[in-house]
Every structure is written in C-alpha cells, then in structure tokens.
Enzyme design. Structure first.
Site, PDB file in Angstrom:
ATOM      1  N   ARG A  27     -63.501 -15.543   7.903  1.00 28.00           N
ATOM      2  CA  ARG A  27     -62.099 -15.418   7.525  1.00 28.00           C
ATOM      3  C   ARG A  27     -61.539 -16.702   6.915  1.00 28.00           C
ATOM      4  NH1 ARG A  27     -58.548 -12.008  11.256  1.00 28.00           N
ATOM      5  NH2 ARG A  27     -59.782 -10.174  11.736  1.00 28.00           N
ATOM      6  N   GLY A 104     -50.096 -15.414  13.117  1.00 27.14           N
ATOM      7  CA  GLY A 104     -48.823 -14.934  12.595  1.00 27.14           C
ATOM      8  C   GLY A 104     -47.841 -16.065  12.339  1.00 27.14           C
ATOM      9  N   GLU A 482     -59.174 -11.154 -12.888  1.00 23.16           N
ATOM     10  CA  GLU A 482     -60.038 -11.333 -11.725  1.00 23.16           C
ATOM     11  C   GLU A 482     -61.062 -12.443 -11.965  1.00 23.16           C
ATOM     12  OE1 GLU A 482     -62.128 -10.699  -8.064  1.00 23.16           O
ATOM     13  OE2 GLU A 482     -60.062 -10.524  -8.761  1.00 23.16           O
ATOM     14  N   HIS A 505     -48.634 -15.891 -28.812  1.00 24.86           N
ATOM     15  CA  HIS A 505     -47.319 -16.016 -28.193  1.00 24.86           C
ATOM     16  C   HIS A 505     -47.270 -17.125 -27.150  1.00 24.86           C
ATOM     17  CE1 HIS A 505     -45.968 -12.362 -30.212  1.00 24.86           C
ATOM     18  NE2 HIS A 505     -47.146 -11.832 -29.889  1.00 24.86           N
TER      19      HIS A 505
END
Length: 609
Positions: A27, A104, A482, A505
């Site tokens: 993680r 959290g 991506e 642009h």
C-alpha cells in the site's frame, strides 16, 4: 491511510503483527510501529524505515505480548518522523494507559487538541491521531468498549481505529467510519485489520465491518454494535487471500511482474464470457440497462483515465451519452442529477474514499442505478453498488497501477457491448467479432511485451530528462494521460499529456530538443491528423518517440524514433498501447534508480481525502 493489524491471543502475537504489516507494505508507507501489552505495561517500537527494520528493533528489544496493535503510516498530519509514527500512547510513553492506531483524517482535531491541552494533555506529535488517544484516555470509564463508543461520537471525519488499554489485557476495541476495517476470527483468539490480506495464513474467517460499527475483541468472543449502540450480527465470510500472488519470483520489481502478468489476468477477467449479456454485471442488470439513458462515471487517478477511455467506447458503440467525473471534484460541486442515470464507479481496491463518497452523494441526489468495476469482490464499493463486474487482476503490489488498469478496460469494454446490445446497437456478427478480438487480447499483449528490449533503449534516453510531453488523439488521449502519470509517478520526471490537436494552443511553447514527445499513433481515422501534429513538433526541434501500429506508415528519421506495435487492434487498441507506455515508465525509473514499487509520497490504497 495505510495499514492496521491488531490481535488478542494466548500466544505471542508479535510475529503475526509483523507478518501482517509485511503483507500491507504494497500500500505504501513512510513509517511503521507495533505496541504490545507486556507484563501490565504498554511497550512499543516505531521506525521511519521499512518493516524489516522494525522487526530487527523488536528482536533486539525481545518484545513479546499477547495483546497488541501495529500500523504502517502514510503521512497526512505531521512529517514522516518517529514521533509522528503510530501507535500513539496516552498520556505519555512512561506512564501510558492507552495505545491507538488510526487510518483516516479527523477534521475537528484542532478543536479537540485545544480542549485536551487545556485539560493538561501534552502532545508529542503533530498528528490528528494522538488527539483520539488522549480523548479515549480522558473519557475512560473502566470499560474500553463503552468508552470508545462514546469517544467516536466526538470525532468528525474518516477513521478506522484500533485501541487497547493497560487495565484491560486481552482486549482490543476497534471502530470504523469511512475507512475500511475487518475482523478475523480464530480459535480462542481474534484479530482486526484494514485488509484481509494482512491476516492471510492466520485466519480465513472474516467479518467486514460496516459504517459506524464498533467491535470488542476478546479471547473468546467478538461483540459488534452499530452506530446507534445496538448489538448486530455481521456475516462471516471465508476469504482466501492469495498470498502467492505477492511473491516476486524472477522479476526485479513487482511492477515489472505485474506488467508481464497482463496477458494472464486479462484472460482471467474474461474467463467464462461466452456471450454478451447484461447479467454479466449482476441479477437485474437487464432491467436497469433498459431504464437508463445516460452514464455518470466516477473515479480517481488511473481509474479515472479508464473511465475517460470508456466514454469513447460507450458513446460510439452503445450510443449513450457519458459524463466522466473526478470523484473528489464531483462530490463538492453543484451538478444536475437525472434519475435515469447509471452511476458507474471504478476502483482497484473498492475502498477509495473519494469515490465511495461521490457514489453516496450521487445516490443522495436520487440516482439509484449503480454499478462498479472493481478488483475486490468483498470491498465496500461492491457492497454499496447494486451491480458489479469483478475484474480478476489479483493482488497488485506496485503502487503504480498496471494490470488493474487494463482489466478495468476489459470490464468496461464488456459493459459497452452489453449496453449496446440492450440498446439494439449490436448485431450478432458484431458481437462475435468483438468477442473474438477480446479473446485474442492475451496473445496481442504478449506481442507488445516482446518489444521490451527496444523500449529499454528509449528509457535510457528518458532517464536523463526532467520533462516529457505525451500526445494522443481520440480514445488514445486518455492513454497518453495514463502514460504521463506512470512516468511521473515512478521516475519523478515531470510529464504532461495533451490531445495532439491542442499543441498549437499552448504546449508547443515547451517543445525544444530537451523535451521528448511521446506519441501514441495507432492506424485509425485520426492518423493523418496526428502526423501533421508530429510535424509541428519536429519543426520546433522536438524529439519524437512514436508508438505506431505496424501499418501506420510512420518511419524513423532524424528526431523521429519509432517502435511498431505488432498489429492494429481497432477499438481495443488502447489496451495494447498502454502496455508499451507502462514499460517505458518502468525502465526509465529503473535507469534513474528510484524505488519503483514504493514511489515517494504515494500510497496504494487512498482511503482518505
């Protein structure tokens, strides 16, 4: 935001806690720690290095215990430092009564900190978590379970917490609100974790806690109450966490392994799909698909780019208008709801906080038709949505998503075909042709992976650069996005993506010999337009790195470097082209010597805002 493991047992749980942290390393984290109930006292060890370093510290200190909690932290409040690492103690390390870990963000932590400081509590960290530890200590009434139920009523925000108290050995209390938490059941022992994978090999009997639940873990029982304090029974599921999927094998990094797993996981995701039918997405899908006349796709990061790709497919093939929203933006803006909308969420983990909150916001506006494309069948996202398609990417350890992205695209293409069928936009012959192309995807991806040696040569050039530009047109523009994200995530090269027609642009101002320009160049209806855009780059001295289809008639020359993909793959071309961009990012990062699987400042599962 990362990992929690806790246990009460009649055996030494230190190895269980450490093994759980190791299983959660994928993680991403910047510190880690363990706290144990040892001979009537609280003891802990914390590290800003890896779990292996923490394990060494614990071995040297001979820390053992029967009750404890552990955590991997990704910094939000307070820098990555030992004093900010979890577990947190209250009132202090020398006389600690409470040990607590938290995933959290507590939004009212400043208010609570001021209140607790006035009561005499001295804060050792800058975290919002220490506020909860002191709050529990202050409110403690001799019963930790009751105390935690009362304390969480004071919290505003998202949390998953696990806590134990010096005066109550063999007891851990945990609670969740907006952040995932599970309970693992054993024989005369019980566990809590943020992910079932953390308990693989320890128990496969898992309870998924629901919003507002508080759980009391003791040796012989698990007691759960809901947000109203009412005792509830939650289903016990047998969950086989696939630990073998997390083994590195012969690969240098998990990301490389996961890139090369894509032929297999695409095949797994499509296994059993013998025909196109709405029921692939769940019972009742046909009736839902008949009622809707538009789609709202909600996602974050890489999943958002898969949603952008799906917009091109669905509007072209199924003829249904699609709006794609970044979940963290959608939930905070005024939008115009429509009851006949199919709300589609996309998430690898199924626990992405912003996407879950956006889903709930959409439902609060009266949009009740919901579907998720998700890699975890037991996740909150799947439980919250009426319909689902479960991708079968398996465990993805590398923080930068690869196989989860391509399996999402496979699931979204099946959704496109199912919607087209219900809308009368898909003939039998077209269905057969699309299914044939999808079944060929594993072989086609394997052919792209065989281009790795050529891509490595390009990566050596990229490793010396600090900026890059990615160009695509049509449904390959999200693939360019991506590709740019992958490069900056793991190599730390600044990269941006644009629709190639937008060069004039603004972005052309950046183009020099030092700006490599990666171009996704499939042989589709826009190829001639794209060639003109490429000439604009060359006229400014830019170096082009072109991933072209075999028949696109783009040749190498001065300032133009070309790698040819083996075949043009029509609507499914984005899935092939993104694999080449994954390899480029991976090998550029390897050449620069970065931590590929755990890039700085990033976490795998984003379970906070």
């Amino acid at each position: 935001m990362c990992g929690i493991v806790g246990a009460v047992a009649q055996r030494n749980i230190t190895p269980i806690l450490l093994e759980g942290l190791k299983r959660l390393e994928y993680r991403g984290y910047d510190s880690c720690g363990v706290a144990l109930h040892v001979d009537g006292q609280l003891q802990r060890s914390r590290s800003t290095s890896r779990v292996a370093d923490l394990e060494h510290q614990i071995d040297e200190a001979h820390l053992k215990g029967f009750t404890g909690i552990a955590h991997t932290r990704w910094a939000t409040h307070g820098a990555p430092a030992s004093h900010n690492a979890h577990p947190h103690f209250s009132p202090s390390a020398d006389a600690a009564r409470v040990a607590l870990v938290h995933n959290g963000i507590i939004e009212n932590h400043d208010e609570l900190r001021a209140e607790l400081t006035a009561l005499g509590y001295v804060f050792q960290s800058q975290t919002d978590t220490e506020v909860i530890a002191h709050l529990v200590d202050h409110m403690y009434n001799g019963d930790l379970f009751d105390t935690v139920q009362q304390a969480v009523k004071r919290l505003t925000g998202a949390y998953a917490i696990a806590v134990f108290h010096r005066e109550e050995p063999h007891r851990v209390v945990a609670a969740r609100q907006g952040s995932p938490l599970i309970v693992g059941l054993g024989q005369g022992e019980n566990f809590v974790a943020s992910d079932a994978m953390a308990l693989a090999g320890t128990t496969d009997q898992i309870i998924y806690l629901e919003e507002g639940d508080v759980v009391d873990l003791q040796l012989g029982r698990v007691w759960i109450v809901d947000s109203h304090g009412k005792q509830v029974q939650r289903d016990v599921k047998t969950v086989q966490a696939h630990t073998g999927a997390a083994e590195l094998g012969p690969y240098r990094h998990y990301m490389q392994k996961e890139i090369f797993e894509q032929p297999r996981v695409i095949g797994d995701t499509l296994e059993g799909v013998t025909g196109i039918m709405p029921e692939l997405f769940g019972d009742g899908a046909y009736n839902v698909f008949k009622q809707i006349d538009r789609l709202l796709i909600l996602a974050c990061g890489t999943s958002y780019y898969s949603g952008l790709t799906a917009k091109y497919w669905i509007e072209s093939v199924a003829k249904i208008p699609v709006n794609v929203e970044i979940a963290s933006e959608y939930r905070y803006r005024d939008s115009v709801p429509h009851p006949n909308t199919l709300v589609v969420t996309i998430s690898q983990s199924g626990e992405t906080a912003d996407t879950l909150a956006a889903l709930k916001h959409a439902r609060s506006l009266g949009m009740e038709h919901t579907l998720t494309i998700c890699n975890v069948a037991t996740s909150a996202m799947v439980r919250e949505c009426k319909l689902a398609y479960i991708t079968r990417a398996g465990v993805e350890v590398g923080v930068a998503s690869t196989k989860a992205f391509t399996t999402q695209l496979a699931g979204l293409f099946l959704l496109t075909l199912a919607l087209a069928q219900v809308n009368g936009c898909l003939s039998d012959a077209e269905e057969a042709e699309h299914l044939k192309a999808m079944r060929h995807l594993p072989v086609a991806i394997a052919a792209v992976l065989a281009l790795e040696p050529q891509i490595i040569a390009w990566a050596e050039d990229f490793a010396r650069k600090e900026n890059a530009l990615f160009l695509g047109r049509g449904m390959h523009y999200p693939i360019a996005l991506e590709g740019a994200l992958k490069l900056k995530e793991i190599s730390y090269i600044h990269a941006e993506a644009y629709p190639a027609g937008e060069l004039k642009h603004g972005p052309l101002a950046l183009v020099t010999e030092e700006m490599p320009v990666v171009t996704v160049a499939p042989n589709d209806a826009l190829i001639e337009k794209l060639k003109s855009n490429m000439q604009e780059v060359r006229a400014r001295g830019g170096q082009l790195y072109v991933f072209a289809d075999v028949d696109s008639r783009i040749t190498s020359g001065e300032g133009v470097h070309v790698i040819r993909l083996p075949e043009h793959y029509g609507l499914l071309s984005p899935i092939l082209h993104v694999v080449s961009l994954q390899l480029l990012a991976y090998h550029a990062a390897v050449a620069r010597g970065t931590d590929v699987d755990k890039p700085r400042n990033l976490a795998k599962s984003v379970t906070v805002e």
